[in-house]
Design a protein around this motif. Sequence first.
Motif, PDB file in Angstrom:
ATOM      1  N   LYS A 192       0.764  -1.126  -0.123  1.00  0.00           N
ATOM      2  CA  LYS A 192      -0.175   0.144  -0.110  1.00  0.00           C
ATOM      3  C   LYS A 192       0.900   1.091   0.008  1.00  0.00           C
ATOM      4  CE  LYS A 192      -0.535   0.219   5.077  1.00  0.00           C
ATOM      5  NZ  LYS A 192      -1.371   0.338   6.246  1.00  0.00           N
ATOM      6  N   ILE A 193       0.379   2.377  -0.373  1.00  0.00           N
ATOM      7  CA  ILE A 193       0.997   3.417  -0.560  1.00  0.00           C
ATOM      8  C   ILE A 193      -0.071   4.570   0.150  1.00  0.00           C
ATOM      9  CG2 ILE A 193       1.902   5.409  -2.193  1.00  0.00           C
ATOM     10  CD1 ILE A 193       2.315   3.316  -4.001  1.00  0.00           C
ATOM     11  N   TYR A 194       0.774   5.099   1.061  1.00  0.00           N
ATOM     12  CA  TYR A 194      -0.210   6.289   1.972  1.00  0.00           C
ATOM     13  C   TYR A 194       0.316   7.717   1.776  1.00  0.00           C
ATOM     14  CZ  TYR A 194      -2.357   8.255   6.012  1.00  0.00           C
ATOM     15  OH  TYR A 194      -3.237   8.918   7.047  1.00  0.00           O
ATOM     16  N   PHE A 195      -0.415   8.652   1.564  1.00  0.00           N
ATOM     17  CA  PHE A 195       0.083   9.821   1.205  1.00  0.00           C
ATOM     18  C   PHE A 195      -0.130  10.896   2.441  1.00  0.00           C
ATOM     19  CE2 PHE A 195      -1.194   8.401  -2.610  1.00  0.00           C
ATOM     20  CZ  PHE A 195      -0.084   9.009  -3.706  1.00  0.00           C
ATOM     21  N   LEU A 196       1.312  11.086   2.785  1.00  0.00           N
ATOM     22  CA  LEU A 196       1.220  12.068   4.123  1.00  0.00           C
ATOM     23  C   LEU A 196       1.259  13.825   3.979  1.00  0.00           C
ATOM     24  CD1 LEU A 196       3.901  10.008   5.880  1.00  0.00           C
ATOM     25  CD2 LEU A 196       1.553   9.869   6.388  1.00  0.00           C
ATOM     26  N   LEU A 197       1.800  14.116   2.707  1.00  0.00           N
ATOM     27  CA  LEU A 197       1.736  15.307   2.467  1.00  0.00           C
ATOM     28  C   LEU A 197       1.738  15.471   0.574  1.00  0.00           C
ATOM     29  CD1 LEU A 197       2.301  18.413   2.977  1.00  0.00           C
ATOM     30  CD2 LEU A 197       4.659  17.911   2.813  1.00  0.00           C
ATOM     31  N   VAL A 198       0.622  16.157   0.361  1.00  0.00           N
ATOM     32  CA  VAL A 198       0.537  16.342  -1.180  1.00  0.00           C
ATOM     33  C   VAL A 198       0.392  17.808  -1.393  1.00  0.00           C
ATOM     34  CG1 VAL A 198      -0.646  15.587  -3.230  1.00  0.00           C
ATOM     35  CG2 VAL A 198      -0.516  14.035  -1.173  1.00  0.00           C
ATOM     36  N   ARG A 199       1.659  18.490  -2.045  1.00  0.00           N
ATOM     37  CA  ARG A 199       1.403  19.810  -2.368  1.00  0.00           C
ATOM     38  C   ARG A 199       1.728  20.049  -4.029  1.00  0.00           C
ATOM     39  NH1 ARG A 199       4.358  23.074   2.618  1.00  0.00           N
ATOM     40  NH2 ARG A 199       2.779  22.593   4.045  1.00  0.00           N
ATOM     41  N   ILE A 200       1.863  18.894  -4.768  1.00  0.00           N
ATOM     42  CA  ILE A 200       2.112  18.997  -6.100  1.00  0.00           C
ATOM     43  C   ILE A 200       0.792  18.180  -6.715  1.00  0.00           C
ATOM     44  CG2 ILE A 200       4.511  19.207  -6.163  1.00  0.00           C
ATOM     45  CD1 ILE A 200       4.758  15.968  -6.649  1.00  0.00           C
ATOM     46  N   LYS A 201       0.644  18.372  -7.778  1.00  0.00           N
ATOM     47  CA  LYS A 201      -0.486  17.860  -8.760  1.00  0.00           C
ATOM     48  C   LYS A 201      -0.204  16.509  -9.215  1.00  0.00           C
ATOM     49  CE  LYS A 201      -2.746  22.592  -9.389  1.00  0.00           C
ATOM     50  NZ  LYS A 201      -3.352  23.493 -10.627  1.00  0.00           N
ATOM     51  N   ILE A 202      -0.389  15.417  -8.689  1.00  0.00           N
ATOM     52  CA  ILE A 202      -0.071  14.155  -9.213  1.00  0.00           C
ATOM     53  C   ILE A 202      -1.341  13.735 -10.101  1.00  0.00           C
ATOM     54  CG2 ILE A 202       0.499  11.888  -8.748  1.00  0.00           C
ATOM     55  CD1 ILE A 202       1.817  12.805  -6.272  1.00  0.00           C
ATOM     56  N   LYS A 203      -0.800  13.121 -11.359  1.00  0.00           N
ATOM     57  CA  LYS A 203      -1.940  12.466 -12.150  1.00  0.00           C
ATOM     58  C   LYS A 203      -1.915  11.199 -12.407  1.00  0.00           C
ATOM     59  CE  LYS A 203       0.299  13.483 -16.868  1.00  0.00           C
ATOM     60  NZ  LYS A 203      -0.126  14.046 -17.837  1.00  0.00           N
ATOM     61  N   HIS A 204      -0.762  10.577 -12.117  1.00  0.00           N
ATOM     62  CA  HIS A 204      -0.432   9.373 -12.463  1.00  0.00           C
ATOM     63  C   HIS A 204       0.408   8.545 -11.621  1.00  0.00           C
ATOM     64  CE1 HIS A 204      -0.148   5.664 -15.325  1.00  0.00           C
ATOM     65  NE2 HIS A 204       1.324   6.051 -15.108  1.00  0.00           N
ATOM     66  N   MET A 205       0.302   7.522 -11.450  1.00  0.00           N
ATOM     67  CA  MET A 205       1.259   6.567 -10.467  1.00  0.00           C
ATOM     68  C   MET A 205       1.258   5.194 -11.139  1.00  0.00           C
ATOM     69  SD  MET A 205       1.030   5.414  -6.229  1.00  0.00           S
ATOM     70  CE  MET A 205       1.281   7.065  -5.818  1.00  0.00           C
ATOM     71  N   GLU A 206       2.437   4.535 -10.962  1.00  0.00           N
ATOM     72  CA  GLU A 206       2.444   3.327 -11.415  1.00  0.00           C
ATOM     73  C   GLU A 206       3.805   2.458 -10.814  1.00  0.00           C
ATOM     74  OE1 GLU A 206       3.681   3.657 -15.707  1.00  0.00           O
ATOM     75  OE2 GLU A 206       5.479   3.926 -15.458  1.00  0.00           O
ATOM     76  N   ILE A 207       3.699   1.155 -10.827  1.00  0.00           N
ATOM     77  CA  ILE A 207       4.715   0.143 -10.353  1.00  0.00           C
ATOM     78  C   ILE A 207       5.038  -0.662 -11.405  1.00  0.00           C
ATOM     79  CG2 ILE A 207       3.084  -1.469  -9.302  1.00  0.00           C
ATOM     80  CD1 ILE A 207       4.878  -1.725  -6.982  1.00  0.00           C
ATOM     81  N   ALA A 208       6.342  -0.887 -11.231  1.00  0.00           N
ATOM     82  CA  ALA A 208       7.094  -1.615 -12.496  1.00  0.00           C
ATOM     83  C   ALA A 208       8.098  -2.739 -11.863  1.00  0.00           C
ATOM     84  CB  ALA A 208       7.840  -0.924 -13.529  1.00  0.00           C
ATOM     85  N   ILE A 209       8.249  -3.744 -12.333  1.00  0.00           N
ATOM     86  CA  ILE A 209       9.201  -4.801 -12.273  1.00  0.00           C
ATOM     87  C   ILE A 209      10.374  -4.544 -12.996  1.00  0.00           C
ATOM     88  CG2 ILE A 209       9.736  -7.003 -11.726  1.00  0.00           C
ATOM     89  CD1 ILE A 209       6.758  -7.584 -11.298  1.00  0.00           C
ATOM     90  N   ILE A 210      11.447  -4.218 -12.442  1.00  0.00           N
ATOM     91  CA  ILE A 210      12.759  -4.164 -13.358  1.00  0.00           C
ATOM     92  C   ILE A 210      13.946  -5.059 -12.971  1.00  0.00           C
ATOM     93  CG2 ILE A 210      14.749  -2.517 -13.868  1.00  0.00           C
ATOM     94  CD1 ILE A 210      12.903  -0.106 -13.145  1.00  0.00           C
ATOM     95  N   LYS A 211      14.311  -5.522 -14.189  1.00  0.00           N
ATOM     96  CA  LYS A 211      15.575  -6.579 -14.153  1.00  0.00           C
ATOM     97  C   LYS A 211      16.908  -5.873 -14.439  1.00  0.00           C
ATOM     98  CE  LYS A 211      16.386  -9.840 -17.180  1.00  0.00           C
ATOM     99  NZ  LYS A 211      15.989 -10.843 -18.069  1.00  0.00           N
ATOM    100  N   LYS A 212      17.864  -6.051 -13.697  1.00  0.00           N
ATOM    101  CA  LYS A 212      19.112  -5.527 -13.785  1.00  0.00           C
ATOM    102  C   LYS A 212      20.273  -6.481 -14.198  1.00  0.00           C
ATOM    103  CE  LYS A 212      18.735  -0.928 -11.830  1.00  0.00           C
ATOM    104  NZ  LYS A 212      19.108  -0.028 -10.862  1.00  0.00           N
ATOM    105  N   GLU A 213      20.649  -6.634 -15.341  1.00  0.00           N
ATOM    106  CA  GLU A 213      21.642  -7.876 -15.654  1.00  0.00           C
ATOM    107  C   GLU A 213      22.901  -7.119 -15.790  1.00  0.00           C
ATOM    108  OE1 GLU A 213      21.097 -10.551 -19.093  1.00  0.00           O
ATOM    109  OE2 GLU A 213      22.900  -9.742 -19.751  1.00  0.00           O
ATOM    110  N   THR A 214      23.974  -7.753 -14.927  1.00  0.00           N
ATOM    111  CA  THR A 214      25.274  -7.034 -14.855  1.00  0.00           C
ATOM    112  C   THR A 214      26.490  -8.334 -15.168  1.00  0.00           C
ATOM    113  OG1 THR A 214      24.791  -5.525 -12.950  1.00  0.00           O
ATOM    114  CG2 THR A 214      26.867  -5.928 -13.421  1.00  0.00           C
ATOM    115  N   THR A 215      27.090  -7.832 -16.256  1.00  0.00           N
ATOM    116  CA  THR A 215      27.972  -8.860 -16.760  1.00  0.00           C
ATOM    117  C   THR A 215      29.380  -8.278 -16.742  1.00  0.00           C
ATOM    118  OG1 THR A 215      27.799  -8.228 -19.039  1.00  0.00           O
ATOM    119  CG2 THR A 215      26.459  -9.963 -18.151  1.00  0.00           C
ATOM    120  N   GLY A 216      30.516  -9.005 -16.627  1.00  0.00           N
ATOM    121  CA  GLY A 216      31.686  -8.577 -16.470  1.00  0.00           C
ATOM    122  C   GLY A 216      32.250  -8.085 -15.462  1.00  0.00           C
ATOM    123  N   SER A 217      33.301  -7.515 -15.257  1.00  0.00           N
ATOM    124  CA  SER A 217      33.933  -6.799 -13.878  1.00  0.00           C
ATOM    125  C   SER A 217      34.815  -5.836 -14.281  1.00  0.00           C
ATOM    126  CB  SER A 217      34.824  -7.800 -13.213  1.00  0.00           C
ATOM    127  OG  SER A 217      35.791  -8.347 -13.971  1.00  0.00           O
ATOM    128  N   GLY A 218      35.011  -4.599 -13.362  1.00  0.00           N
ATOM    129  CA  GLY A 218      36.059  -3.505 -13.856  1.00  0.00           C
ATOM    130  C   GLY A 218      35.637  -2.802 -14.931  1.00  0.00           C
TER     131      GLY A 218
END
Length: 415
Positions: A192-218
């Motif tokens: 859940k997301i709970y808004f404690l303070l809102v002083r900007i005009k929000i019109k949209h909210m989304e949640i995404a699952i991101i995969k980060k693939e890291t290869t190599g070194s240095g």
Amino acid sequence: MSFFGFGQSAEIDVYLDGQETRKTAEVKTEDGKKERLLLYYDGETVSGKVNISLKKPGSKLEHQGIKVEFIGQIEMFYDRGNHHEFISLVKELARPGEMIANSSYPFEFSCVEKPFEVYTGANVRLRYFLRVTIIRRLADIVKEVDIAVHTLSSYPEMNNSIKMEVGIEDCLHIEFEYNKSKYHLKDVIVGKIYFLLVRIKIKHMEIAIIKKETTGSGPNTFTENGTIAKYEIMDGAPVRGESIPIRVFLAGYELTPTMRDINKKFSVRYFLNLVLMDTEDRRYFKQQEITLWRKGDKLRKPNVQSPAIMAGTQNLQNTQLQTAHLQAQQAAQQKQQQAEDDNSDKEPTTKQAMVKEDFQRAPSNSQDATAPREDAFDGRLESPGDDSPESERIQNMTREAGDGQNNDNGTENLE
């Protein structure tokens, strides 16, 4: 095609034991397609037969030996020439000689260690395969057969919720919470997301699952980010005190377990990205890493009994029938004896009636027989863990200030 008799003169076929009934899994190929492969787990034996058939009946095949290998390999797409093998097992099937007829060779790699799961990403590929080689002087005859490998994990003992307060100074202050930090691949993310303070005009909210693939070194480190899934969880301007629920089902997406420093070659990590967009199309986001793991399937054993079990069951049934027959005979004898006693003397009838009356009245007067069961049942209902609601347990958890990627106030701003 064969030129001057130097082409391949034999065909190789690999049969794996139990392949008709073994479970399969979809594995992505290098070109983005999918193929179904036989599924194995860590420690399982890989065995079968190698069948070699001559293309021309009556011909012969000269070779310098025949071998089968079990290989676990990591291939970097930017370094095609080097293949990193973390498993390499070899079995010799035949010594150098001549093959004049079709032949079959059994093989077995007992209790093979398979520490990593198969994976095909943007810059790296991890695979397991069997390679059969007929060694010849000019050109070897080679056959490769891939298999799928999954790594199973147990349920994590410590699985605290993720709870964090983030925002923009004097403009936005929100508190988001996810029920767990570790999820299996068919789990559900609840939060859940709970808004404690809102002083900007929000019109949209989304949640995404991101995969980060890291290869190599240095200096040769490459990071590839990809969005696996995206959910819109709010459309419109929120107000102070408003709470937005989150529920994301993971089963419908192509996810792999979290992989950390696999053979010191690559890593795969997953993040939940919370994104807010205002009326001026400015985006504010916060990423939080989660751990994914693969849960074993619950298999129900088929109700199939072996001949020994069936014979034992039949003997038990026969014993029960004999016991019932003896009990019936004893009951008949007792009834006959009771009838003879009733005819000889009437006093036992009164005594018998008194015994029956006492036996029927005893359960109603003896309350101690039922009290322990009621107390035990109530004790199970009133367990200490159920007295405190979920909200109180969450509030008692230590809040995490950040994941090391933000400022001290836990704010991230992306325009």
